[in-house]
Design a protein around this motif. Structure first.
Motif, PDB file in Angstrom:
ATOM      1  N   VAL A 114      55.167  50.016  -5.725  1.00  0.00           N
ATOM      2  CA  VAL A 114      53.969  50.566  -5.080  1.00  0.00           C
ATOM      3  C   VAL A 114      54.078  50.693  -3.621  1.00  0.00           C
ATOM      4  N   HIS A 115      53.544  51.862  -3.203  1.00  0.00           N
ATOM      5  CA  HIS A 115      53.666  52.235  -1.600  1.00  0.00           C
ATOM      6  C   HIS A 115      53.066  51.231  -0.940  1.00  0.00           C
ATOM      7  N   PHE A 116      53.461  50.998   0.283  1.00  0.00           N
ATOM      8  CA  PHE A 116      53.011  49.911   1.307  1.00  0.00           C
ATOM      9  C   PHE A 116      52.622  50.558   2.592  1.00  0.00           C
ATOM     10  N   VAL A 117      51.388  50.026   3.110  1.00  0.00           N
ATOM     11  CA  VAL A 117      50.882  50.390   4.498  1.00  0.00           C
ATOM     12  C   VAL A 117      50.447  49.047   5.065  1.00  0.00           C
ATOM     13  N   ASN A 118      50.944  48.793   6.326  1.00  0.00           N
ATOM     14  CA  ASN A 118      50.267  47.712   7.103  1.00  0.00           C
ATOM     15  C   ASN A 118      50.109  48.344   8.679  1.00  0.00           C
ATOM     16  N   ALA A 119      49.463  47.370   9.418  1.00  0.00           N
ATOM     17  CA  ALA A 119      49.286  47.865  10.912  1.00  0.00           C
ATOM     18  C   ALA A 119      50.139  47.015  11.882  1.00  0.00           C
ATOM     19  N   SER A 120      51.100  46.445  11.351  1.00  0.00           N
ATOM     20  CA  SER A 120      51.826  45.185  12.011  1.00  0.00           C
ATOM     21  C   SER A 120      53.412  45.849  12.306  1.00  0.00           C
ATOM     22  N   TYR A 121      53.853  45.468  13.351  1.00  0.00           N
ATOM     23  CA  TYR A 121      55.186  45.683  14.062  1.00  0.00           C
ATOM     24  C   TYR A 121      56.245  45.696  12.617  1.00  0.00           C
ATOM     25  N   VAL A 122      57.382  46.266  12.779  1.00  0.00           N
ATOM     26  CA  VAL A 122      58.284  46.399  11.730  1.00  0.00           C
ATOM     27  C   VAL A 122      59.015  44.916  11.801  1.00  0.00           C
ATOM     28  N   THR A 123      59.254  44.600  10.705  1.00  0.00           N
ATOM     29  CA  THR A 123      60.158  43.024  10.553  1.00  0.00           C
ATOM     30  C   THR A 123      61.497  43.310  10.302  1.00  0.00           C
ATOM     31  N   PRO A 124      62.546  42.342  10.553  1.00  0.00           N
ATOM     32  CA  PRO A 124      63.706  42.760   9.916  1.00  0.00           C
ATOM     33  C   PRO A 124      63.543  42.568   8.486  1.00  0.00           C
ATOM     34  N   GLY A 125      62.569  41.962   7.928  1.00  0.00           N
ATOM     35  CA  GLY A 125      62.651  41.893   6.569  1.00  0.00           C
ATOM     36  C   GLY A 125      62.534  43.303   5.874  1.00  0.00           C
ATOM     37  N   LEU A 126      61.561  44.065   6.523  1.00  0.00           N
ATOM     38  CA  LEU A 126      61.275  45.262   5.981  1.00  0.00           C
ATOM     39  C   LEU A 126      62.423  46.339   6.203  1.00  0.00           C
ATOM     40  N   LYS A 127      62.984  46.187   7.440  1.00  0.00           N
ATOM     41  CA  LYS A 127      64.274  47.145   7.589  1.00  0.00           C
ATOM     42  C   LYS A 127      65.236  46.746   6.297  1.00  0.00           C
ATOM     43  N   ALA A 128      65.406  45.423   5.859  1.00  0.00           N
ATOM     44  CA  ALA A 128      66.390  45.111   4.919  1.00  0.00           C
ATOM     45  C   ALA A 128      65.843  45.810   3.548  1.00  0.00           C
ATOM     46  N   LEU A 129      64.606  46.157   3.475  1.00  0.00           N
ATOM     47  CA  LEU A 129      64.088  46.636   2.242  1.00  0.00           C
ATOM     48  C   LEU A 129      64.247  48.305   2.068  1.00  0.00           C
ATOM     49  N   SER A 130      64.635  49.029   3.331  1.00  0.00           N
ATOM     50  CA  SER A 130      64.504  50.116   3.132  1.00  0.00           C
ATOM     51  C   SER A 130      65.236  50.812   2.312  1.00  0.00           C
ATOM     52  N   HIS A 131      66.620  50.621   2.018  1.00  0.00           N
ATOM     53  CA  HIS A 131      67.495  51.408   0.881  1.00  0.00           C
ATOM     54  C   HIS A 131      66.912  51.090  -0.439  1.00  0.00           C
ATOM     55  N   GLU A 132      66.494  49.721  -0.674  1.00  0.00           N
ATOM     56  CA  GLU A 132      65.973  49.471  -2.286  1.00  0.00           C
ATOM     57  C   GLU A 132      64.699  50.187  -2.542  1.00  0.00           C
ATOM     58  N   ALA A 133      63.850  50.421  -1.327  1.00  0.00           N
ATOM     59  CA  ALA A 133      62.478  50.944  -1.596  1.00  0.00           C
ATOM     60  C   ALA A 133      62.928  52.472  -1.913  1.00  0.00           C
ATOM     61  N   LYS A 134      63.935  53.333  -0.973  1.00  0.00           N
ATOM     62  CA  LYS A 134      64.075  54.610  -1.211  1.00  0.00           C
ATOM     63  C   LYS A 134      64.604  54.982  -2.564  1.00  0.00           C
ATOM     64  N   ALA A 135      65.601  54.074  -2.966  1.00  0.00           N
ATOM     65  CA  ALA A 135      66.060  54.050  -4.294  1.00  0.00           C
ATOM     66  C   ALA A 135      65.079  54.022  -5.424  1.00  0.00           C
ATOM     67  N   ARG A 136      64.188  53.270  -5.336  1.00  0.00           N
ATOM     68  CA  ARG A 136      62.788  53.123  -6.252  1.00  0.00           C
ATOM     69  C   ARG A 136      61.673  54.050  -5.811  1.00  0.00           C
ATOM     70  N   GLY A 137      61.976  55.007  -5.096  1.00  0.00           N
ATOM     71  CA  GLY A 137      60.858  55.965  -4.818  1.00  0.00           C
ATOM     72  C   GLY A 137      59.656  55.305  -4.212  1.00  0.00           C
ATOM     73  N   VAL A 138      59.976  54.197  -3.390  1.00  0.00           N
ATOM     74  CA  VAL A 138      58.801  53.654  -2.704  1.00  0.00           C
ATOM     75  C   VAL A 138      58.866  54.117  -1.306  1.00  0.00           C
TER      76      VAL A 138
END
Length: 411
Positions: A114-138
């Motif tokens: 599922v695509h994700f949108v928020n209005a908050s600053y990027v967290t380290p956790g979001l940065k860590a998810l980038s590769h997996e998100a891209k691989a899953r088409g998210v």
């Protein structure tokens, strides 16, 4: 460049109604996002989830949203509750919960495609998810509200017009109109006041006269970091630093050695910073709790609980949002300066504050751009480089939020 024409507030968005959107957190900004999604004919169904289900149902009924909106309870403290909702077959989730829940929502979004949108600053956790998100088409699209959000899209567009960038100054602010600034701090609440207080004790980095300036958490209201700005139609305001500006220059690939000045700033009525400097100096905004008679007290939550009830807008009072991006440098061998600006005010007809509109509507626009495939990139996205300016500005204009622009010689 000319000024963009004003558009009708709340105009419908064109396209086929195919997407299902989940809104987590239907508070001040979430209500505006929900309103915008309901009015879009690209959105087939909205699942609105909040801790206070009775209040949510009453709000949906009072607005007459009908069967397009499903109301669900959500205890965000329980990750399984978040996961249950994200797994409901939605296309996009708009996360408008407190920032501490961002990682849990994003993790669930990636897990369920599922695509994700928020209005908050990027967290380290979001940065860590980038590769997996891209691989899953998210796609993960954080920082997509007013500030951060609108300012970053305007910044990206402004910077792309220059061969060499030598100065970037941006402002993002929400505050009462002059006649509504009728309390000791000349400020009223359009966001959680605890969140405002957290933002008032934040380290930052700017570039001033070619040198990087590190600003400690307790220094943002110091006089040497303040300046004044006069805006036509509003008046004289004071500006103080708003976090780390250098990370956005890095994201845009700007050579810092070329930058003479770089900063992100908040705007308030004059005198606001002096008030808060006194409270910072008295350690009332420190992050560490204090123990009183054996009870642990969070200083910011304590202040927010006392002050917030007395900082509310009346039904006939309006707030102002200002988003202003100034970029200067070399363009075709000539010294030029470009200014992009949004000034928005509360819509007394709908009741939505300018802050609600510029945060909630923007998050809704982001969700619809992702759900429709208009934003095709995947992984961790940034409004600075991944959201095209023209379509975004067109969507804002359809909601009566107008971007103006001006190109001039830079003296």
């Amino acid at each position: 460049m000319g000024k963009a024409p004003a558009g009708a507030r709340g105009a419908f968005i064109s396209g086929g109604a195919t997407m299902r959107v989940l809104v987590l957190g239907v508070g001040m900004q979430g209500k505006a996002a929900l309103y915008d999604l309901v009015r879009s004919d690209r959105v087939r169904e909205v699942i609105a989830a909040d801790r206070d289900l009775d209040a949510l149902r009453a709000h949906v009924a009072s607005r007459g949203y009908g069967p397009k909106v499903q109301c669900e309870p959500c205890d965000a403290e329980n990750p399984a509750e978040i996961d249950r909702l994200v797994a409901r077959g939605v296309d996009v989730v708009i996360d408008l919960l407190p920032t501490r829940f961002s990682d849990a929502v994003a993790e669930s979004a990636v897990r369920h495609g599922v695509h994700f949108v928020n209005a908050s600053y990027v967290t380290p956790g979001l940065k860590a998810l980038s590769h997996e998100a891209k691989a899953r088409g998210v796609a993960l699209l954080p920082e997509f509200g007013m500030d951060p959000g609108i300012d970053l899209v305007l910044l990206g567009e402004a910077v792309r017009q220059f061969d060499v960038v030598q100065e970037i100054i941006t402002y993002g602010a929400g505050f009462p109109e002059a006649q509504a600034a009728n309390n000791p701090i000349q400020y009223k609440v359009t966001w959680t006041f605890e969140g405002v207080l957290r933002s008032y004790y934040r380290a930052g980095r700017i570039i001033r006269d070619g040198r990087v300036v590190e600003i400690r958490e307790d220094e943002m209201f110091c006089p040497e970091h303040l300046h004044e700005l006069e805006i036509e139609g509003i008046g004289k305001l004071e500006a103080f630093p708003n976090g780390d500006a250098i990370k956005y220059a890095d994201l845009l690939g700007i050579d810092l050695s070329h930058l003479r000045n770089l900063g992100r700033y908040v705007l308030r009525w004059p005198g606001h910073a002096a008030f808060w400097k006194r409270l910072v100096d008295l350690h009332l905004l420190d992050a560490e709790p204090v123990t009183v008679d054996g009870v642990t007290v969070d200083r910011r939550r304590f202040l927010a609980a006392i002050m917030e009830p007395h900082l509310q807008y009346r039904d006939d009072e309006r707030d102002i949002v200002v988003v202003r991006v100034q970029v200067a440098g070399l363009k075709g061998g000539r010294r030029k300066r470009v200014l992009y600006q949004v000034i928005d005010r509360r819509d007394l007809e709908t009741g939505f504050m300018a802050m609600n509109r510029t945060v909630g509507f923007t998050a809704s626009i982001g969700a619809q751009m992702l759900g429709s495939g208009e934003l095709a990139a995947r992984g961790l996205l940034s409004p600075v480089k991944d959201v095209p300016y023209e379509p975004f500005a067109r969507e804002l204009r359809a909601r009566g939020i107008v971007v103006t622009s001006e190109l001039s010689d830079w003296e």
